[in-house]
Design a protein around this motif. Structure first.
Motif, PDB file in Angstrom:
ATOM      1  N   GLY A  75       0.820  -1.202   0.000  1.00  0.00           N
ATOM      2  CA  GLY A  75       0.000   0.000   0.000  1.00  0.00           C
ATOM      3  C   GLY A  75       0.853   1.249   0.000  1.00  0.00           C
ATOM      4  N   PRO A  76       0.208   2.425  -0.109  1.00  0.00           N
ATOM      5  CA  PRO A  76       0.932   3.698  -0.242  1.00  0.00           C
ATOM      6  C   PRO A  76       1.411   4.243   1.096  1.00  0.00           C
ATOM      7  CG  PRO A  76      -1.412   4.112  -0.353  1.00  0.00           C
ATOM      8  CD  PRO A  76      -1.247   2.605  -0.241  1.00  0.00           C
ATOM      9  N   GLY A  91      -0.063  10.799  -4.988  1.00  0.00           N
ATOM     10  CA  GLY A  91       0.660  10.705  -3.727  1.00  0.00           C
ATOM     11  C   GLY A  91       0.386  11.927  -2.889  1.00  0.00           C
ATOM     12  N   PRO A  92       1.149  12.119  -1.842  1.00  0.00           N
ATOM     13  CA  PRO A  92       2.287  11.315  -1.430  1.00  0.00           C
ATOM     14  C   PRO A  92       1.860  10.100  -0.610  1.00  0.00           C
ATOM     15  CG  PRO A  92       2.041  13.116   0.096  1.00  0.00           C
ATOM     16  CD  PRO A  92       0.967  13.287  -0.952  1.00  0.00           C
ATOM     17  N   PHE A 115      -2.034  10.808   0.629  1.00  0.00           N
ATOM     18  CA  PHE A 115      -3.307  10.920  -0.107  1.00  0.00           C
ATOM     19  C   PHE A 115      -4.321   9.936   0.478  1.00  0.00           C
ATOM     20  CE2 PHE A 115      -6.118   9.801  -3.674  1.00  0.00           C
ATOM     21  CZ  PHE A 115      -6.577  11.066  -4.009  1.00  0.00           C
ATOM     22  N   HIS A 116      -3.829   8.756   0.886  1.00  0.00           N
ATOM     23  CA  HIS A 116      -4.672   7.791   1.591  1.00  0.00           C
ATOM     24  C   HIS A 116      -4.210   7.763   3.057  1.00  0.00           C
ATOM     25  CE1 HIS A 116      -6.706   6.157  -1.931  1.00  0.00           C
ATOM     26  NE2 HIS A 116      -5.537   6.180  -2.558  1.00  0.00           N
ATOM     27  N   PRO A 117      -4.866   8.507   3.955  1.00  0.00           N
ATOM     28  CA  PRO A 117      -4.426   8.564   5.339  1.00  0.00           C
ATOM     29  C   PRO A 117      -4.482   7.187   6.012  1.00  0.00           C
ATOM     30  CG  PRO A 117      -6.030  10.300   4.864  1.00  0.00           C
ATOM     31  CD  PRO A 117      -6.049   9.357   3.706  1.00  0.00           C
ATOM     32  N   VAL A 118      -3.629   7.025   7.022  1.00  0.00           N
ATOM     33  CA  VAL A 118      -3.623   5.787   7.791  1.00  0.00           C
ATOM     34  C   VAL A 118      -3.961   6.103   9.240  1.00  0.00           C
ATOM     35  CG1 VAL A 118      -1.916   4.709   6.299  1.00  0.00           C
ATOM     36  CG2 VAL A 118      -1.165   5.915   8.349  1.00  0.00           C
ATOM     37  N   ALA A 119      -4.535   5.118   9.926  1.00  0.00           N
ATOM     38  CA  ALA A 119      -4.835   5.222  11.347  1.00  0.00           C
ATOM     39  C   ALA A 119      -4.127   4.076  12.055  1.00  0.00           C
ATOM     40  CB  ALA A 119      -6.343   5.159  11.589  1.00  0.00           C
ATOM     41  N   LEU A 120      -3.447   4.385  13.125  1.00  0.00           N
ATOM     42  CA  LEU A 120      -2.717   3.359  13.869  1.00  0.00           C
ATOM     43  C   LEU A 120      -3.572   2.846  15.032  1.00  0.00           C
ATOM     44  CD1 LEU A 120       0.844   4.949  13.995  1.00  0.00           C
ATOM     45  CD2 LEU A 120      -0.181   3.493  12.253  1.00  0.00           C
TER      46      LEU A 120
END
Length: 208
Positions: free
Chosen positions: A95-96, A184-185, A203-208
């Motif tokens: 993934g990005p 991106g980024p 561009f595709h946020p992530v959640a931890l």
């Protein structure tokens, strides 16, 4: 004149992938599509290609470049993955997302020492784009990469194939043109501290 190879974005032609891989194995510089825009990529031992990138982007020799890997086991040979980092990478890859990780003692010598004072951490990505993954398979090893960002630019505008070719093909040796790709980024997750931390949402946020 650089070769612009038009590859199918879902079922890339192996002969074109092999042609691009041959350029990289000979020390060349390629434009490749990823899941976060096109990127410049080159082989681990290609010091000349890396120096071209440094001149083009006006980067000093200490600037860190990202390693593109095929799978977690490959990343695990280049970086030290503790259990939390391994679980996180397994959940977010391919993934990005770029992961900053402690460098392994097995990091290739040129990457460890090239203009840097014994790199203690590295950036690793496992891209989710079939063309770049096919290129990595053809290479049989990771690739170094950097974003398409010229000096004084803040937005690389690197996801449209035609724009990338117009602006960047003159500086590369080959382009794998797989049409437009995701912008991106990447998101960046720092795994070198006590707990993983998102230091940039992409561009595709992530959640931890």
């Amino acid at each position: 004149m650089a070769d612009r190879l038009h590859v199918h974005p879902v079922n890339p032609q192996s002969r074109l992938i092999d042609k691009a891989a041959a350029v990289l194995k000979a020390g060349g510089l390629a434009l490749a599509p990823t899941d976060a825009g096109y990127a410049l990529v080159w082989g681990l031992e290609s010091k000349a290609a890396e120096e071209r990138v440094q001149r083009l982007r006006e980067l000093d020799s200490k600037h860190p470049f990202t390693l593109l890997c095929r799978q977690l086991s490959e990343a695990g040979r280049l970086a030290r993955l503790d259990d939390p980092a391994f679980r996180l990478m397994r959940s977010l890859t391919p993934g990005p997302c770029t992961f900053i990780l402690p460098a392994s003692a097995d990091l290739p010598k040129r990457i460890k020492n090239s203009g840097r004072s014994k790199r203690r951490d590295i950036g690793i990505r496992l891209p989710d784009h079939v063309v770049t993954r096919a290129l990595l398979e053809a290479m049989g090893e990771p690739l170094l990469s950097t974003s398409l960002l010229l000096p004084d630019e803040t937005d690389p505008a690197s996801h449209e194939a035609e724009v990338v070719a117009e602006r960047w093909l003159r500086w590369a040796d080959v382009m794998l043109d797989a049409e437009d790709c995701e912008p991106g980024p990447t998101s960046v997750v720092d795994c070198t501290g006590d707990a993983p931390e998102v230091v940039r949402q992409g561009f595709h946020p992530v959640a931890l």
